[in-house]
Design a protein around this motif. Structure first.
Motif, PDB file in Angstrom:
ATOM      1  N   CYS A  88       0.864  -1.180   0.000  1.00 27.37           N
ATOM      2  CA  CYS A  88       0.000   0.000   0.000  1.00 27.37           C
ATOM      3  C   CYS A  88       0.903   1.234   0.000  1.00 27.37           C
ATOM      4  O   CYS A  88       1.438   1.632   1.035  1.00 27.37           O
ATOM      5  N   ILE A  89       1.080   1.831  -1.173  1.00 28.09           N
ATOM      6  CA  ILE A  89       2.037   2.938  -1.306  1.00 28.09           C
ATOM      7  C   ILE A  89       1.462   4.263  -0.818  1.00 28.09           C
ATOM      8  O   ILE A  89       2.106   5.306  -0.951  1.00 28.09           O
ATOM      9  N   GLU A  90       0.269   4.208  -0.252  1.00 26.38           N
ATOM     10  CA  GLU A  90      -0.208   5.369   0.505  1.00 26.38           C
ATOM     11  C   GLU A  90       0.707   5.582   1.712  1.00 26.38           C
ATOM     12  O   GLU A  90       0.945   6.727   2.121  1.00 26.38           O
ATOM     13  N   TRP A  91       1.212   4.475   2.268  1.00 31.42           N
ATOM     14  CA  TRP A  91       2.038   4.510   3.471  1.00 31.42           C
ATOM     15  C   TRP A  91       3.439   3.931   3.254  1.00 31.42           C
ATOM     16  O   TRP A  91       4.423   4.513   3.702  1.00 31.42           O
ATOM     17  N   LEU A  92       3.542   2.797   2.577  1.00 29.61           N
ATOM     18  CA  LEU A  92       4.861   2.219   2.329  1.00 29.61           C
ATOM     19  C   LEU A  92       5.609   3.024   1.272  1.00 29.61           C
ATOM     20  O   LEU A  92       5.016   3.467   0.280  1.00 29.61           O
ATOM     21  N   PHE A  93       6.891   3.221   1.506  1.00 30.06           N
ATOM     22  CA  PHE A  93       7.782   3.982   0.642  1.00 30.06           C
ATOM     23  C   PHE A  93       7.449   5.465   0.600  1.00 30.06           C
ATOM     24  O   PHE A  93       8.078   6.228  -0.134  1.00 30.06           O
ATOM     25  N   ALA A  94       6.471   5.907   1.384  1.00 26.88           N
ATOM     26  CA  ALA A  94       6.043   7.302   1.335  1.00 26.88           C
ATOM     27  C   ALA A  94       7.068   8.244   1.967  1.00 26.88           C
ATOM     28  O   ALA A  94       7.292   9.350   1.470  1.00 26.88           O
ATOM     29  N   ALA A  95       7.668   7.834   3.072  1.00 25.90           N
ATOM     30  CA  ALA A  95       8.641   8.702   3.744  1.00 25.90           C
ATOM     31  C   ALA A  95       9.873   8.932   2.886  1.00 25.90           C
ATOM     32  O   ALA A  95      10.501   9.999   2.958  1.00 25.90           O
ATOM     33  N   GLU A  96      10.202   7.956   2.057  1.00 28.13           N
ATOM     34  CA  GLU A  96      11.417   8.038   1.254  1.00 28.13           C
ATOM     35  C   GLU A  96      11.169   8.587  -0.152  1.00 28.13           C
ATOM     36  O   GLU A  96      12.115   9.027  -0.821  1.00 28.13           O
ATOM     37  N   ASN A  97       9.914   8.549  -0.602  1.00 32.02           N
ATOM     38  CA  ASN A  97       9.604   8.922  -1.994  1.00 32.02           C
ATOM     39  C   ASN A  97       8.343   9.771  -2.049  1.00 32.02           C
ATOM     40  O   ASN A  97       7.248   9.260  -1.807  1.00 32.02           O
ATOM     41  N   PRO A  98       8.454  11.055  -2.375  1.00 34.38           N
ATOM     42  CA  PRO A  98       7.277  11.925  -2.362  1.00 34.38           C
ATOM     43  C   PRO A  98       6.268  11.628  -3.464  1.00 34.38           C
ATOM     44  O   PRO A  98       5.077  11.897  -3.296  1.00 34.38           O
ATOM     45  N   THR A  99       6.692  11.075  -4.595  1.00 30.54           N
ATOM     46  CA  THR A  99       5.761  10.843  -5.694  1.00 30.54           C
ATOM     47  C   THR A  99       5.335   9.382  -5.739  1.00 30.54           C
ATOM     48  O   THR A  99       6.102   8.476  -5.376  1.00 30.54           O
ATOM     49  N   PHE A 100       4.123   9.156  -6.223  1.00 30.01           N
ATOM     50  CA  PHE A 100       3.609   7.790  -6.290  1.00 30.01           C
ATOM     51  C   PHE A 100       4.328   6.977  -7.363  1.00 30.01           C
ATOM     52  O   PHE A 100       4.471   5.755  -7.228  1.00 30.01           O
ATOM     53  N   THR A 101       4.784   7.622  -8.421  1.00 36.22           N
ATOM     54  CA  THR A 101       5.538   6.881  -9.428  1.00 36.22           C
ATOM     55  C   THR A 101       6.863   6.394  -8.853  1.00 36.22           C
ATOM     56  O   THR A 101       7.285   5.260  -9.128  1.00 36.22           O
ATOM     57  N   ASP A 102       7.523   7.215  -8.056  1.00 36.26           N
ATOM     58  CA  ASP A 102       8.761   6.771  -7.413  1.00 36.26           C
ATOM     59  C   ASP A 102       8.495   5.656  -6.407  1.00 36.26           C
ATOM     60  O   ASP A 102       9.329   4.764  -6.217  1.00 36.26           O
ATOM     61  N   ARG A 103       7.345   5.690  -5.744  1.00 31.77           N
ATOM     62  CA  ARG A 103       7.009   4.621  -4.806  1.00 31.77           C
ATOM     63  C   ARG A 103       6.799   3.301  -5.545  1.00 31.77           C
ATOM     64  O   ARG A 103       7.164   2.233  -5.023  1.00 31.77           O
ATOM     65  N   ILE A 104       6.228   3.355  -6.734  1.00 34.13           N
ATOM     66  CA  ILE A 104       6.085   2.144  -7.540  1.00 34.13           C
ATOM     67  C   ILE A 104       7.455   1.593  -7.898  1.00 34.13           C
ATOM     68  O   ILE A 104       7.712   0.378  -7.785  1.00 34.13           O
ATOM     69  N   GLU A 106       0.409   8.813 -15.446  1.00 27.27           N
ATOM     70  CA  GLU A 106       1.810   8.582 -15.094  1.00 27.27           C
ATOM     71  C   GLU A 106       1.966   7.275 -14.330  1.00 27.27           C
ATOM     72  O   GLU A 106       2.944   6.536 -14.520  1.00 27.27           O
ATOM     73  N   ILE A 107       1.014   6.999 -13.460  1.00 26.36           N
ATOM     74  CA  ILE A 107       1.044   5.728 -12.716  1.00 26.36           C
ATOM     75  C   ILE A 107       0.928   4.557 -13.682  1.00 26.36           C
ATOM     76  O   ILE A 107       1.687   3.578 -13.583  1.00 26.36           O
ATOM     77  N   ARG A 108       0.007   4.628 -14.632  1.00 25.61           N
ATOM     78  CA  ARG A 108      -0.161   3.546 -15.611  1.00 25.61           C
ATOM     79  C   ARG A 108       1.129   3.342 -16.394  1.00 25.61           C
ATOM     80  O   ARG A 108       1.581   2.204 -16.600  1.00 25.61           O
ATOM     81  N   GLN A 109       1.773   4.428 -16.807  1.00 24.26           N
ATOM     82  CA  GLN A 109       3.024   4.315 -17.558  1.00 24.26           C
ATOM     83  C   GLN A 109       4.114   3.654 -16.715  1.00 24.26           C
ATOM     84  O   GLN A 109       4.847   2.784 -17.192  1.00 24.26           O
ATOM     85  N   THR A 110       4.199   4.043 -15.441  1.00 20.67           N
ATOM     86  CA  THR A 110       5.212   3.466 -14.554  1.00 20.67           C
ATOM     87  C   THR A 110       4.937   1.996 -14.285  1.00 20.67           C
ATOM     88  O   THR A 110       5.856   1.181 -14.214  1.00 20.67           O
ATOM     89  N   LEU A 111       3.674   1.640 -14.136  1.00 22.05           N
ATOM     90  CA  LEU A 111       3.316   0.235 -13.968  1.00 22.05           C
ATOM     91  C   LEU A 111       3.750  -0.584 -15.180  1.00 22.05           C
ATOM     92  O   LEU A 111       4.303  -1.685 -15.045  1.00 22.05           O
ATOM     93  N   GLU A 112       3.515  -0.049 -16.364  1.00 22.20           N
ATOM     94  CA  GLU A 112       3.896  -0.770 -17.575  1.00 22.20           C
ATOM     95  C   GLU A 112       5.410  -0.875 -17.689  1.00 22.20           C
ATOM     96  O   GLU A 112       5.942  -1.918 -18.107  1.00 22.20           O
ATOM     97  N   GLU A 113       6.124   0.181 -17.302  1.00 27.98           N
ATOM     98  CA  GLU A 113       7.589   0.169 -17.380  1.00 27.98           C
ATOM     99  C   GLU A 113       8.198  -0.854 -16.416  1.00 27.98           C
ATOM    100  O   GLU A 113       9.183  -1.521 -16.745  1.00 27.98           O
TER     101      GLU A 113
END
Length: 262
Positions: free
Chosen positions: A13-29, A52-59
């Motif tokens: 759940c990237i609402e909380w995990l990786f959030a402190a280290e990564n401000p953007t949701f694409t970086d959390r992915i 952007e999220i869809r693109q990062t998921l595909e990448e």
């Protein structure tokens, strides 16, 4: 079968995990991918850059497991059904844009002086209409019982058994229960008892420890037993890591993986 089709796997759940280290949701992915995770999920979608999220998921090859129908409206109050169904329609479009994740629905709050059966009947009416929309879109809806003892005072649907009753009554292949082991445990339920004979109605599982809603291994839940129950029931799918890390994400993730054995 692919890895994501034949075993239990972890979804951060990237609402909380990786959030402190990564401000953007694409970086959390990307951080989830680097940590060896197969999937992610989040809460609300209207404040997210879905394209952007869809693109990062595909990448990255990461799967998006779920997000929440919004705006959140009550399914137990007929006066809100029109707005609820409009939210479902909008969220189905968003889900298509984001890679067809499941959509999560909660009940809304208890209506004072209204019989529980009326709440149940109203919920079934709303869910039947929403499930029809979901069937047309090819998207899964997930009904989530919450807890009213810590985070959600006044919430109507706090019982796994009643949630399963609703799903069973609606009887749609596109409506299933989201079984959150944290909420269920807070409500004093035992998964072996509430899921027995009805696990085919469950479409997704989430975890966090009790107390505190932190990573598995931080609290008192007997996770080997809980995961064993899921294995015995034949669960194949995502285990959503919907917890608040007590420290750096990777430290908590290491503890969670070791504790869950996944």
């Amino acid at each position: 079968m692919s890895r994501l089709e034949d075993i239990m796997y972890l979804a951060a759940c990237i609402e909380w995990l990786f959030a402190a280290e990564n401000p953007t949701f694409t970086d959390r992915i990307r951080a989830a991918k680097a940590a060896g995770l197969d999937a992610v999920e989040f809460h609300l979608w209207r404040d997210k850059p879905l394209s952007e999220i869809r693109q990062t998921l595909e990448e990255t090859g990461v799967k998006l497991a779920s997000f929440v129908v919004e705006p959140r409206r009550s399914i137990v109050d007929p006066a809100q059904h029109g707005e609820f169904l409009a939210a479902v329609r909008d969220s189905l479009i968003a889900a298509k844009e984001a890679g067809a994740p499941a959509l999560v629905v909660a009940s809304g709050f208890t209506r004072p002086d209204v019989p529980r059966q009326d709440h149940f009947d109203a919920a079934v009416t709303a869910l039947r209409q929403a499930a029809t929309l979901a069937e047309e879109a090819g998207i899964l809806l997930l009904l989530e019982p919450l807890n009213d003892r810590v985070e959600h005072p006044g919430m109507y649907l706090v019982s796994t058994t009643e949630g399963l009753d609703m799903v069973e009554t609606v009887n749609s292949p596109n409506l299933r229960l989201l079984y959150d082991m944290y909420h269920s445990t807070v409500m004093g339920e035992d998964p072996a008892q509430v899921l027995a004979g009805r696990f085919h109605l469950v479409g997704h599982v989430q975890v966090a420890d009790v107390p505190g809603r932190h990573q598995p291994g931080s609290g008192t839940i007997d996770w080997p037993r809980y995961i064993g129950i899921l294995r015995d029931l034949g669960y194949q799918g995502a285990i959503g890591l919907e917890y608040k890390p007590t420290g750096p994400t990777l430290e908590g993730l290491t503890q969670a993986r070791k504790t869950l054995g996944l």
